[in-house]
Write an enzyme that holds these catalytic residues in place. Structure first.
Site, PDB file in Angstrom:
ATOM      1  N   LYS A  76      46.129  55.692  40.194  1.00 11.87           N
ATOM      2  CA  LYS A  76      46.900  54.852  39.273  1.00 11.87           C
ATOM      3  C   LYS A  76      45.991  54.323  38.157  1.00 11.87           C
ATOM      4  CE  LYS A  76      47.490  50.362  40.401  1.00 11.87           C
ATOM      5  NZ  LYS A  76      47.032  49.461  39.319  1.00 11.87           N
ATOM      6  N   ASN A  77      44.798  53.864  38.543  1.00 12.18           N
ATOM      7  CA  ASN A  77      43.930  53.228  37.550  1.00 12.18           C
ATOM      8  C   ASN A  77      43.258  54.226  36.604  1.00 12.18           C
ATOM      9  OD1 ASN A  77      44.625  50.788  38.549  1.00 12.18           O
ATOM     10  ND2 ASN A  77      42.651  50.319  39.513  1.00 12.18           N
ATOM     11  N   CYS A 136      47.255  35.407  36.346  1.00 17.53           N
ATOM     12  CA  CYS A 136      47.969  36.232  37.314  1.00 17.53           C
ATOM     13  C   CYS A 136      47.513  35.806  38.694  1.00 17.53           C
ATOM     14  CB  CYS A 136      47.742  37.712  37.069  1.00 17.53           C
ATOM     15  SG  CYS A 136      46.212  38.312  37.733  1.00 17.53           S
ATOM     16  N   ARG A 146      41.807  36.215  34.490  1.00 14.07           N
ATOM     17  CA  ARG A 146      41.724  37.555  33.911  1.00 14.07           C
ATOM     18  C   ARG A 146      41.948  37.599  32.400  1.00 14.07           C
ATOM     19  NH1 ARG A 146      44.586  41.713  38.001  1.00 14.07           N
ATOM     20  NH2 ARG A 146      42.909  43.081  37.355  1.00 14.07           N
ATOM     21  N   ASP A 164      38.957  46.007  45.007  1.00 12.52           N
ATOM     22  CA  ASP A 164      40.290  46.474  45.402  1.00 12.52           C
ATOM     23  C   ASP A 164      40.349  46.909  46.872  1.00 12.52           C
ATOM     24  OD1 ASP A 164      41.271  45.938  42.911  1.00 12.52           O
ATOM     25  OD2 ASP A 164      41.399  48.012  42.232  1.00 12.52           O
ATOM     26  N   ARG A 187      53.878  48.830  43.415  1.00 16.92           N
ATOM     27  CA  ARG A 187      53.195  48.932  42.115  1.00 16.92           C
ATOM     28  C   ARG A 187      52.107  49.991  42.152  1.00 16.92           C
ATOM     29  NH1 ARG A 187      50.208  44.005  40.177  1.00 16.92           N
ATOM     30  NH2 ARG A 187      49.483  45.690  38.861  1.00 16.92           N
TER      31      ARG A 187
HETATM   32  C1  UD1 Z   1      40.396  46.928  36.778  1.00 16.36           C
HETATM   33  C2  UD1 Z   1      41.357  47.568  37.757  1.00 16.36           C
HETATM   34  C3  UD1 Z   1      41.597  46.644  38.942  1.00 16.36           C
HETATM   35  C4  UD1 Z   1      40.273  46.229  39.566  1.00 16.36           C
HETATM   36  C5  UD1 Z   1      39.322  45.695  38.510  1.00 16.36           C
HETATM   37  C6  UD1 Z   1      37.920  45.430  39.050  1.00 16.36           C
HETATM   38  C7  UD1 Z   1      42.750  48.931  36.314  1.00 16.36           C
HETATM   39  C8  UD1 Z   1      44.075  49.168  35.685  1.00 16.36           C
HETATM   40  N1  UD1 Z   1      42.610  47.842  37.064  1.00 16.36           N
HETATM   41  O1  UD1 Z   1      41.024  45.729  36.311  1.00 16.36           O
HETATM   42  O2  UD1 Z   1      42.400  47.341  39.903  1.00 16.36           O
HETATM   43  O3  UD1 Z   1      40.498  45.222  40.523  1.00 16.36           O
HETATM   44  O4  UD1 Z   1      39.181  46.619  37.430  1.00 16.36           O
HETATM   45  O5  UD1 Z   1      37.398  46.566  39.600  1.00 16.36           O
HETATM   46  O6  UD1 Z   1      41.852  49.739  36.169  1.00 16.36           O
HETATM   47  N2  UD1 Z   1      36.938  39.770  32.320  1.00 16.36           N
HETATM   48  C9  UD1 Z   1      36.691  38.854  31.334  1.00 16.36           C
HETATM   49  N3  UD1 Z   1      37.069  39.165  30.043  1.00 16.36           N
HETATM   50  C10 UD1 Z   1      37.670  40.342  29.711  1.00 16.36           C
HETATM   51  C11 UD1 Z   1      37.903  41.275  30.730  1.00 16.36           C
HETATM   52  C12 UD1 Z   1      37.530  40.971  32.017  1.00 16.36           C
HETATM   53  O7  UD1 Z   1      36.158  37.779  31.591  1.00 16.36           O
HETATM   54  O8  UD1 Z   1      37.980  40.545  28.530  1.00 16.36           O
HETATM   55  C13 UD1 Z   1      36.544  39.457  33.718  1.00 16.36           C
HETATM   56  C14 UD1 Z   1      37.741  39.409  34.671  1.00 16.36           C
HETATM   57  O9  UD1 Z   1      38.371  38.158  34.667  1.00 16.36           O
HETATM   58  C15 UD1 Z   1      37.071  39.727  35.993  1.00 16.36           C
HETATM   59  C16 UD1 Z   1      35.957  40.720  35.604  1.00 16.36           C
HETATM   60  O10 UD1 Z   1      35.755  40.521  34.207  1.00 16.36           O
HETATM   61  O11 UD1 Z   1      36.484  38.584  36.543  1.00 16.36           O
HETATM   62  C17 UD1 Z   1      36.300  42.169  35.850  1.00 16.36           C
HETATM   63  O12 UD1 Z   1      37.566  42.460  35.308  1.00 16.36           O
HETATM   64  P1  UD1 Z   1      37.960  43.895  34.771  1.00 16.36           P
HETATM   65  O13 UD1 Z   1      36.945  44.905  35.191  1.00 16.36           O
HETATM   66  O14 UD1 Z   1      38.268  43.804  33.325  1.00 16.36           O
HETATM   67  O15 UD1 Z   1      39.291  44.170  35.552  1.00 16.36           O
HETATM   68  P2  UD1 Z   1      40.490  45.010  35.015  1.00 16.36           P
HETATM   69  O16 UD1 Z   1      39.948  46.045  34.086  1.00 16.36           O
HETATM   70  O17 UD1 Z   1      41.571  44.119  34.552  1.00 16.36           O
END
Ligand code: UD1
Length: 434
Positions: free
Chosen positions: A22-23, A120, A125, A308, A400
């Site tokens: 999915k990701n 969320c 996030r 995850d 999901r």
């Molecule tokens: C992706 C995965 C999710 C997984 C996560 C961590 C997808 C669609 N989802 O989520 O399943 O749990 O990686 O492996 O691929 N952060 C910030 N600022 C930003 C972006 C992120 O502070 O602009 C922080 C987040 O709050 C979190 C950390 O960085 O604490 C990692 O988040 P991130 O890797 O971005 O997660 P997702 O990409 O949303």
């Protein structure tokens, strides 16, 4: 709202076929925005997040064609006529990954309007790093009424160093940079296999990306991208969930059509717990014929132990002999499953970002609720070893990201069935009187 009814006690024995990731599929679909030509994606899982992304792309004017029968996991996306470069709140709030359209929209259309995701269940996030990166590539960004508005005549290459490792942030900016003028250097990038898979697709589309899958990615911008055909990598989290379910139930289970190399940290941890693991090119066999032993785990970015898989591992730890400390380093509020597991009889104490799990305690059936995608998976597998019949509510969370999990688990011996919500009985019609 559907529920699962699960009766525990059966070891899982047999083979489960793992679906596409999915990701990896979500960013690949967003990548189709970057070209006017059709992009054909294979091994797309039939899960709700993918349906949400399809709706999002269709709302922008994309044509989306779904495969039938043997091609049922194939989707063809054509973004020739994008009329509405917007991701509305209604879609972004149900799926944060909707923000993945931000970079591709600005790169191809010169503008984008994307709702801020808001909080969320598993923490705040934010998407500040996506925004900062796009600004480095020359986009003008404003924020109004809960929406990010980004615009640029043409993005230009830049040097981006992520303050924090972000998976979708890396993907979003990598997509944006493919059409920028000049070279982009991105440092401290996420190294997840899904990032490398996206780069493989983009390179098939004519992009020039080097280093994806490492922490430094170099992108030489090109004028235009073209259509391509790509097969999505297997879902390592779905595979890992089944592997843990096999280990937990004392089973002998094969996860087929997966990539064991993507499961390294999990498989090492399970071996430490006393589980026997056999791998070949595209399958993992888990043989759990001895008592599980406790082992501490800390979530980290890839190639570390995935956040995850943390919830599912916690369920396993409840059945291991000894004390396991589970530390969550990626998200600040990702222990909602702990309380539900305690209701089923687990001994878990949460202290900030650490959960101390004392095993082994027998689990007993209870009415439990899904709170997010992976937490739900942890409850399903807990129910597989619980005494009695567990009713799991709000399984839309699990839908999901898992394709018909109940059918897959049933095929290897689990007793699990889905029940739809009972409609309230209609009031009896009054008897006709003569
Ligand atoms: C992706 C995965 C999710 C997984 C996560 C961590 C997808 C669609 N989802 O989520 O399943 O749990 O990686 O492996 O691929 N952060 C910030 N600022 C930003 C972006 C992120 O502070 O602009 C922080 C987040 O709050 C979190 C950390 O960085 O604490 C990692 O988040 P991130 O890797 O971005 O997660 P997702 O990409 O949303």
């Amino acid at each position: 709202m559907d529920k699962f009814v699960i009766r525990g006690g059966n070891p899982l024995v047999g083979t489960i076929r793992v679906g596409g990731a999915k990701n990896a599929a979500l960013p690949a679909m967003a990548a189709s925005i970057l070209t006017e030509e059709p992009v054909i994606l294979e091994n797309i899982p039939d899960v709700r997040d993918i349906q949400t992304e399809r709706s999002l792309l269709v709302s922008m004017g994309a044509e989306v064609e779904l495969g039938y029968g043997r091609a049922s996991h194939r989707t063809t996306l054509c973004c020739r006529n994008l009329v509405n470069p917007e991701a509305a709140y209604e879609l972004v709030k149900t799926m944060r990954a909707s923000t993945l359209v931000l970079g591709p929209l600005v790169a191809r259309m010169g503008r984008a309007r994307v709702s801020l995701p808001g909080g969320c269940a598993i923490g705040a996030r934010p998407i500040d790093l996506h925004i900062k990166g796009l600004e480095k590539l020359g986009a003008q960004i404003t924020q109004e009424h809960g929406y990010i508005e980004a615009s640029a005549d043409r993005l230009r290459g830049g040097h981006i160093t992520f303050d924090k490792i972000t998976v979708t942030g890396t993907e979003d900016l990598m997509m944006a940079a493919t059409l920028a003028e000049g070279e982009t250097l991105m440092e401290n990038c996420a190294r997840e296999p899904e990032v490398a898979d996206l780069a493989a697709l983009l390179n098939k589309m004519g992009a020039r990306i080097e280093g994806a899958g490492t922490s430094t990615i170099r992108i030489h911008g090109v004028e235009k991208l073209h259509g391509a055909r790509h097969r999505i990598i297997p879902d390592r989290i779905e595979a890992g969930t089944f592997v843990i379910a096999g280990a937990l139930t004392g089973g002998d289970l094969i996860g087929a059509n997966c990539d064991p190399l993507h499961l390294g940290a999990l498989l090492e941890k399970l071996q430490e717990c006393g589980v026997r693991i056999r791998t070949n090119g595209e399958s993992v066999r888990v043989i759990a014929d001895s008592q599980l032993r406790a082992a501490d785990v800390s979530t980290e970015e890839y190639p570390g132990f995935p956040t995850d898989m943390q919830a599912q591992y916690m369920t396993l730890a409840t059945q291991a002999e000894g004390t396991s400390v589970v530390t969550e380093n990626i998200f600040e509020n990702r222990f909602m499953h702990a309380q539900e597991l305690v209701r089923m009889g687990a001994n878990i104490k949460v202290e900030g970002s650490r959960a101390v799990v004392r095993g082994k305690t027998p689990l007993s059936s209870a009415a439990v609720q899904c709170s997010d995608l992976r937490a739900s998976a942890s409850l399903v597998i807990a129910a597989l070893v619980a005494d009695g019949e567990t009713i799991l509510d709000r399984v839309y969370h699990i839908d999901r990201g898992y394709e018909r999990i109940e059918e897959k688990l049933r095929s290897v011996g689990a007793q699990i069935r889905r029940i739809g919500e009972m409609l309230p009985r209609r009031a009896a019609a009054p008897l006709a009187t003569a």
